[in-house]
Design a protein around this motif. Structure first.
Motif, PDB file in Angstrom:
ATOM      1  N   ILE A  22       0.847  -1.226   0.002  1.00 24.77           N
ATOM      2  CA  ILE A  22      -0.157   0.038  -0.051  1.00 24.77           C
ATOM      3  C   ILE A  22       0.918   1.209   0.082  1.00 24.77           C
ATOM      4  CG2 ILE A  22      -1.646   1.378   1.489  1.00 24.77           C
ATOM      5  CD1 ILE A  22      -2.880  -1.241   2.284  1.00 24.77           C
ATOM      6  N   TYR A  23       1.861   1.165   0.918  1.00 28.06           N
ATOM      7  CA  TYR A  23       2.762   2.502   0.842  1.00 28.06           C
ATOM      8  C   TYR A  23       3.673   2.549  -0.569  1.00 28.06           C
ATOM      9  CZ  TYR A  23       1.892   3.306   5.541  1.00 28.06           C
ATOM     10  OH  TYR A  23       1.329   3.608   6.819  1.00 28.06           O
ATOM     11  N   LYS A  24       3.738   1.361  -1.174  1.00 24.54           N
ATOM     12  CA  LYS A  24       4.538   1.313  -2.487  1.00 24.54           C
ATOM     13  C   LYS A  24       3.541   1.923  -3.737  1.00 24.54           C
ATOM     14  CE  LYS A  24       8.816   0.452  -2.237  1.00 24.54           C
ATOM     15  NZ  LYS A  24       9.980   0.779  -3.256  1.00 24.54           N
ATOM     16  N   LYS A  25       2.368   2.462  -3.190  1.00 25.01           N
ATOM     17  CA  LYS A  25       1.083   2.611  -4.140  1.00 25.01           C
ATOM     18  C   LYS A  25       0.903   1.743  -5.264  1.00 25.01           C
ATOM     19  CE  LYS A  25       2.434   7.520  -3.312  1.00 25.01           C
ATOM     20  NZ  LYS A  25       2.774   8.786  -3.788  1.00 25.01           N
ATOM     21  N   LEU A  26       1.074   0.442  -4.809  1.00 29.30           N
ATOM     22  CA  LEU A  26       0.645  -0.773  -5.869  1.00 29.30           C
ATOM     23  C   LEU A  26      -0.954  -0.699  -5.854  1.00 29.30           C
ATOM     24  CD1 LEU A  26       3.275  -3.449  -4.826  1.00 29.30           C
ATOM     25  CD2 LEU A  26       3.252  -1.580  -6.509  1.00 29.30           C
ATOM     26  N   ASP A  27      -1.369  -1.476  -6.972  1.00 31.54           N
ATOM     27  CA  ASP A  27      -2.857  -1.215  -7.197  1.00 31.54           C
ATOM     28  C   ASP A  27      -3.358  -2.480  -6.394  1.00 31.54           C
ATOM     29  OD1 ASP A  27      -2.426  -3.706  -8.605  1.00 31.54           O
ATOM     30  OD2 ASP A  27      -2.959  -2.711 -10.584  1.00 31.54           O
ATOM     31  N   LEU A  28      -4.867  -2.777  -6.264  1.00 29.37           N
ATOM     32  CA  LEU A  28      -5.173  -3.791  -5.247  1.00 29.37           C
ATOM     33  C   LEU A  28      -4.759  -5.074  -5.857  1.00 29.37           C
ATOM     34  CD1 LEU A  28      -8.709  -2.543  -5.044  1.00 29.37           C
ATOM     35  CD2 LEU A  28      -6.980  -2.196  -3.374  1.00 29.37           C
ATOM     36  N   PHE A  29      -4.692  -5.691  -7.133  1.00 32.20           N
ATOM     37  CA  PHE A  29      -3.828  -6.710  -7.424  1.00 32.20           C
ATOM     38  C   PHE A  29      -2.597  -6.873  -7.130  1.00 32.20           C
ATOM     39  CE2 PHE A  29      -1.692  -9.572 -10.370  1.00 32.20           C
ATOM     40  CZ  PHE A  29      -2.388 -10.853 -10.071  1.00 32.20           C
ATOM     41  N   GLY A  30      -1.837  -5.731  -7.047  1.00 34.17           N
ATOM     42  CA  GLY A  30      -0.381  -5.860  -6.597  1.00 34.17           C
ATOM     43  C   GLY A  30      -0.415  -5.956  -5.063  1.00 34.17           C
ATOM     44  N   VAL A  31      -1.260  -5.361  -4.320  1.00 32.69           N
ATOM     45  CA  VAL A  31      -1.200  -5.449  -2.959  1.00 32.69           C
ATOM     46  C   VAL A  31      -1.676  -7.020  -2.490  1.00 32.69           C
ATOM     47  CG1 VAL A  31      -2.597  -4.755  -0.718  1.00 32.69           C
ATOM     48  CG2 VAL A  31      -1.813  -2.937  -2.523  1.00 32.69           C
ATOM     49  N   CYS A  33      -1.179  -9.399  -4.294  1.00 32.73           N
ATOM     50  CA  CYS A  33       0.055 -10.616  -4.791  1.00 32.73           C
ATOM     51  C   CYS A  33       1.102 -10.370  -3.671  1.00 32.73           C
ATOM     52  CB  CYS A  33       0.487 -10.022  -6.081  1.00 32.73           C
ATOM     53  SG  CYS A  33      -0.244 -10.790  -7.536  1.00 32.73           S
ATOM     54  N   ILE A  34       1.517  -9.017  -3.205  1.00 33.26           N
ATOM     55  CA  ILE A  34       2.669  -8.917  -2.321  1.00 33.26           C
ATOM     56  C   ILE A  34       2.291  -9.494  -0.851  1.00 33.26           C
ATOM     57  CG2 ILE A  34       4.010  -7.214  -1.123  1.00 33.26           C
ATOM     58  CD1 ILE A  34       4.686  -7.496  -3.897  1.00 33.26           C
ATOM     59  N   ILE A  75      -6.609  -3.091   3.657  1.00 29.87           N
ATOM     60  CA  ILE A  75      -7.083  -2.274   2.768  1.00 29.87           C
ATOM     61  C   ILE A  75      -7.905  -1.128   3.720  1.00 29.87           C
ATOM     62  CG2 ILE A  75      -8.650  -1.821   0.899  1.00 29.87           C
ATOM     63  CD1 ILE A  75      -5.944  -2.276   0.097  1.00 29.87           C
ATOM     64  N   LEU A 135      10.269  -7.762  -5.616  1.00 24.66           N
ATOM     65  CA  LEU A 135       9.283  -7.372  -6.130  1.00 24.66           C
ATOM     66  C   LEU A 135       9.212  -5.897  -6.143  1.00 24.66           C
ATOM     67  CD1 LEU A 135       6.505 -10.376  -5.781  1.00 24.66           C
ATOM     68  CD2 LEU A 135       8.034  -9.803  -7.617  1.00 24.66           C
ATOM     69  N   CYS A 136       9.330  -5.485  -4.829  1.00 23.21           N
ATOM     70  CA  CYS A 136       9.113  -4.061  -4.644  1.00 23.21           C
ATOM     71  C   CYS A 136      10.305  -3.126  -5.087  1.00 23.21           C
ATOM     72  CB  CYS A 136       8.713  -3.621  -3.041  1.00 23.21           C
ATOM     73  SG  CYS A 136       6.900  -4.096  -2.761  1.00 23.21           S
TER      74      CYS A 136
ATOM     75  N   PHE C 143       1.709  -5.052 -11.065  1.00 19.78           N
ATOM     76  CA  PHE C 143       1.280  -4.727  -9.774  1.00 19.78           C
ATOM     77  C   PHE C 143       0.875  -3.047  -9.701  1.00 19.78           C
ATOM     78  CE2 PHE C 143       4.233  -8.117  -8.177  1.00 19.78           C
ATOM     79  CZ  PHE C 143       3.370  -9.202  -8.520  1.00 19.78           C
ATOM     80  N   PRO C 195      -7.989   0.549  -8.753  1.00 26.11           N
ATOM     81  CA  PRO C 195      -7.673   1.594  -7.852  1.00 26.11           C
ATOM     82  C   PRO C 195      -6.406   1.099  -7.208  1.00 26.11           C
ATOM     83  CG  PRO C 195      -9.641   0.519  -6.759  1.00 26.11           C
ATOM     84  CD  PRO C 195      -9.215   0.145  -7.947  1.00 26.11           C
ATOM     85  N   THR C 196      -5.344   1.939  -6.665  1.00 29.11           N
ATOM     86  CA  THR C 196      -4.333   1.831  -5.852  1.00 29.11           C
ATOM     87  C   THR C 196      -4.448   1.366  -4.419  1.00 29.11           C
ATOM     88  OG1 THR C 196      -3.770   3.912  -5.370  1.00 29.11           O
ATOM     89  CG2 THR C 196      -2.608   2.963  -7.266  1.00 29.11           C
ATOM     90  N   ASN C 198      -3.179   2.641  -1.996  1.00 34.21           N
ATOM     91  CA  ASN C 198      -2.836   3.697  -1.592  1.00 34.21           C
ATOM     92  C   ASN C 198      -4.075   4.686  -1.499  1.00 34.21           C
ATOM     93  OD1 ASN C 198      -0.810   5.726  -0.777  1.00 34.21           O
ATOM     94  ND2 ASN C 198      -0.968   6.562  -2.534  1.00 34.21           N
TER      95      ASN C 198
END
Lengths: 204, 204, 204
Positions: A22-31, A33-34, A75, A135-136, C143, C195-196, C198
Motif C-alpha cells: 500500500i505504501y508502495k502505491k501498488l494497485d489492489l491486485f499488486g497488494v 500479490c505482495i 485495505i 518485487l518492490c 502490480f 484503484p491503488t 494507496n
C-alpha cells in the motif's frame, strides 16, 4: 496448536506484506500479490527446493482465504493497523518462530541433514520477505539490518540439540519457538543488528 | 579432477559474490547469502527446471562449507583479495568452464536434447551472477556487457561437435573448458563485448 | 487451433520482451533472455509450482525457435514494430486469453481445485511480464496499473461457470478467450485501471 499459530503467522505476514505494498502505491491486485508472496513465498521456495510438488498452498485453499482476509483488513483498517504495530510485531515474531519449526519439520520429513533442515527453517521464515522486497524493487531488508535469520538459525540449532537430548516433542517445539520469540523481543528492545561486511572492509 | 575444479569454482564464485555484497554494505548474513546464491544459484535453478529434487547442495554438505570458507576469506582478507583480482579472474574463468560442463552433463543424464543441454550449461555457469545482481537490485551485468554467456554457448556447441566425432571423454572435457577459458582471456584482453540491442535501435 | 494461437502468443510476448530490453540498452544476449522469460516465464513458474518437470519448453524445441524469430524480428524491424503497436496489442491480448486457458487446462490435468486452476491460468498469462520487469529492475507494471490479471481471473471464473453448465468444449474455449480479449480491448479504450491500495490509505 501449531496449525492455529500457522494461521496467525500467515495472516500477520500477509498484513505486513499488504501494508508495504500500500505504501508502495501498488494497485489492489499488486497488494494482494505482495501479501501472498510475503506470507507464502518462503514455504513455496522451500517446497520447490525439496521437490514437494504441487507446492503446499495449492492443496489447501485455506491459505488463499487467510491471505484474502489479511488483504481486506489491510485495505480497510491500515490506519488502525499502524497503531497496532507493536501488537502486530508480537504476532509477526510468533510467525517467525512457527515458520522456522514448520520448515525444520519438512526437512526432517524429507530425511535431510540437520544443517539443511535449519537452512529450510530459516528459508521458510524469512524468504517471503526477501521476495516481497525484490518485487518492490528494494535490496532485501533481511540482508541489511534484520537479525531474524540469525535467530532462526540459532533456534534451529537449539531444536536439534534438544532433540539429541531426547526432549519431549511438545517441550521441543515450545522451547525452540520461545527462544526465537524472546531473543527477537530483546534484540528489538536493544536495537541489535549484525555488523555489515563493510565494517570489515574498512579495517581489512 | 572435475570434482576438484568444481570445488575451486564454487569457492571463487562465493568470493566474488561476497566481495560484491561487502561493497553493497550488506550485513554478515546478507554477505553469506549473496556468496551462496552466486556460487550455487545457477545449479539450483538448473535442478529446479529439470526436476532434480532435492536440489544438489542439499544432499552434499560440502558446498555449504566451501561457501563458508569463501565468506570468511572475503571478510578477513578482502583488501588482499582485491589485489589478487587477476588471479581470481583466472579461477573465476575456470569456474565458468567447469560449471558449463557440469550443466551439460546433467542435461545429458536427463536425456534432454543437445540444444537444451547447452542452455543448461550456460544457466549453471551464469545465473548465479544474475540472481546475485537481482538481490543487489541491479540489472544483471550478464545482460549488459559480459560475454560469458556467449562463450558458454559456443563451448557447449563445441562439446557436442566433438562428441559427434567420438572424441575421448577426457579430451572432450579438456578441449571444451580450455576453449571457454582461453577465449574469455582473449576477450578480456581485447575488451570484447556484444553489441547492445540499442545499437540496432538507432540504425533500425 | 489452440496450438497455433499458442505459437502466435509466444511470438508476440517474445517481441514485447525484446523491445523492452532494446530500450533498456541490454546487449544481444540480454535481449534474447528477456524475450525468453517474457514469453515462457509464466508457464515455467507454473510448471515448477505444480511439479511438471522438466519444464515444458525443455521437451519441445519449437519454443526456443519461436523466441529466436521474435528476437530477430525485434532487432531488425523494431522501428516498424513500433508502428504496428496496435496490431501487436491485438496479438498480445490474444496471447493473454490463450495462455490463461493453457494454464487452467494444466491445473485441471493435475486435478487441482478450480480456484487454483484460475490462479495457474493467471500466473501463466502474466508472470512472464513480472519476471521481465524484475530483471529490468522495475516494479512489475502488473502490480501498478495493468488490469490483465483481473481479466484473467474473471475469464477463469467464467470458464468454470460454463463448464458447470456442461457447455461444449470449443464454445467454452472460445467464450472464455473472447471474454478476456474483448474486455481488455474495452478497458484499453476507456483507460480502466484498478484503484491503488494507496487510495484506501488516504481515506483509511
Amino acid at each position: 496448536m501449531i496449525e492455529f499459530i500457522d494461521i496467525i503467522g500467515t495472516l500477520v505476514f500477509a498484513i505486513s506484506g499488504a501494508l508495504t505494498a500500500i505504501y508502495k502505491k501498488l494497485d489492489l491486485f499488486g497488494v494482494y500479490c505482495i501479501a501472498f508472496v510475503t506470507a507464502l513465498g518462503g514455504g513455496t521456495l522451500r517446497d520447490i527446493l525439496i521437490g514437494n510438488a504441487p507446492v503446499g498452498w495449492m492443496l489447501d485453499l485455506k491459505y488463499i482465504g487467510i491471505i484474502f482476509i489479511g488483504f481486506l483488513l489491510s485495505i480497510l483498517f491500515n490506519k488502525y493497523l499502524e497503531k497496532l504495530r507493536i501488537s502486530l510485531f508480537l504476532f509477526d515474531t510468533i510467525g517467525f518462530g512457527v515458520f522456522t519449526l514448520i520448515g525444520i519439520e519438512k526437512g526432517i520429513e524429507y530425511q535431510l541433514h540437520p544443517v539443511i533442515c535449519v537452512v529450510l527453517g530459516t528459508l521458510t521464515a524469512t524468504f517471503g520477505g526477501v521476495i516481497r522486497d525484490i518485487l518492490c524493487n528494494e535490496i532485501p531488508v533481511l540482508f541489511r539490518k534484520e537479525i531474524y535469520a540469525t535467530l532462526c538459525i540459532l533456534g534451529g540449532i537449539l531444536f536439534f540439540i534438544l532433540q539429541e537430548l531426547n526432549v519431549n516433542q511438545d517441550v521441543l517445539y515450545l522451547a525452540t519457538s520461545s527462544f526465537i520469540i524472546s531473543i527477537r523481543m530483546i534484540a528489538f528492545k536493544f536495537n541489535w543488528s549484525l555488523p555489515t561486511g563493510n565494517a570489515f572492509l574498512k579495517k581489512g
